[in-house]
Design an enzyme around this catalytic site. Structure first.
Site, PDB file in Angstrom:
ATOM      1  N   ILE A  99       0.661  -2.953   7.087  1.00 19.46           N
ATOM      2  CA  ILE A  99      -0.601  -1.902   6.899  1.00 19.46           C
ATOM      3  C   ILE A  99       0.192  -0.632   5.908  1.00 19.46           C
ATOM      4  CG2 ILE A  99      -0.159  -0.752   9.315  1.00 19.46           C
ATOM      5  CD1 ILE A  99      -3.645  -0.568   9.553  1.00 19.46           C
ATOM      6  N   CYS A 100      -1.051  -0.667   4.969  1.00 24.72           N
ATOM      7  CA  CYS A 100      -1.216   0.335   4.452  1.00 24.72           C
ATOM      8  C   CYS A 100       0.321   0.671   2.990  1.00 24.72           C
ATOM      9  CB  CYS A 100      -0.986   1.898   4.934  1.00 24.72           C
ATOM     10  SG  CYS A 100      -1.730   3.322   3.649  1.00 24.72           S
ATOM     11  N   ALA A 101       1.220   1.133   3.073  1.00 26.19           N
ATOM     12  CA  ALA A 101       2.259   1.222   1.996  1.00 26.19           C
ATOM     13  C   ALA A 101       3.139   0.245   2.382  1.00 26.19           C
ATOM     14  CB  ALA A 101       2.544   2.505   1.124  1.00 26.19           C
TER      15      ALA A 101
END
Length: 178
Positions: A99-101
């Site tokens: 998730i995210c980066a």
């Protein structure tokens, strides 16, 4: 067992919300501290991991979760044992969730090449060979990616649906008033 790797600077919501949802669903999840037992999140919230990376073995692994947050993702990427575990999960058709980066790690390892994926805006170029959708959560086979902290619940429910079935994910979501 699903293993969620925590390194200093991880995004607390992106790690703990999915872990919470999976445990509510009765799915075995263990948090793994990279660099120690107590790991400080990106917002300086200390979290005590279930085990340290030194205690980790992948014998019963069903999959991995990589939360985002900076410098948490950089710290995960710097640890060869984490990368080896992610590769092992992928090569053995286990769940690989980021998730995210953190999907940038999957991009750098070639895991999202030829797949649909998503990530935090600004990291799209790291998803080498992927069809970047921009959706909140993307499930492509056993590779599950999500955009960021605001999508952490959806990410947790998507993982739950894939591991334990849609009915279980819906039951947990209902019990949480989602």
């Amino acid at each position: 067992m699903i293993y969620c790797f925590l390194a200093d600077g991880f995004e607390e919501t992106e790690a703990l919300a999915p872990v919470d949802i999976l445990r509510r669903a009765g799915i075995a999840v263990t948090t793994v501290g990279v660099g120690g037992k107590v790991i400080a999140g990106s917002h300086k919230i200390p979290v005590t991991a279930d085990i340290t990376l030194d205690e980790f073995t992948a014998e019963d692994m069903q999959g991995v979760i990589l939360p985002g947050g900076m410098p948490g993702v950089k710290n995960l990427y710097a640890e060869q044992r984490v990368l080896d575990t992610v590769n092992k999960a992928y090569q053995n058709d286990l769940f690989v969730c980021a998730i995210c980066a953190a999907p940038m790690i999957l991009g750098r390892l070639g895991i999202v090449s030829g797949r649909k994926a998503t990530c935090f805006p600004g990291f799209e170029d790291e998803l080498k060979g992927a069809e970047v959708t921009g959706e909140k959560v993307v499930v492509d086979g056993k590779v599950i990616t999500a955009k960021g902290a605001g999508c952490a619940l959806d990410f947790g429910f998507a993982i739950t649906a894939q591991v334990a079935g849609e009915e279980t994910a819906c039951r947990v979501a209902s019990s949480m008033q989602c």
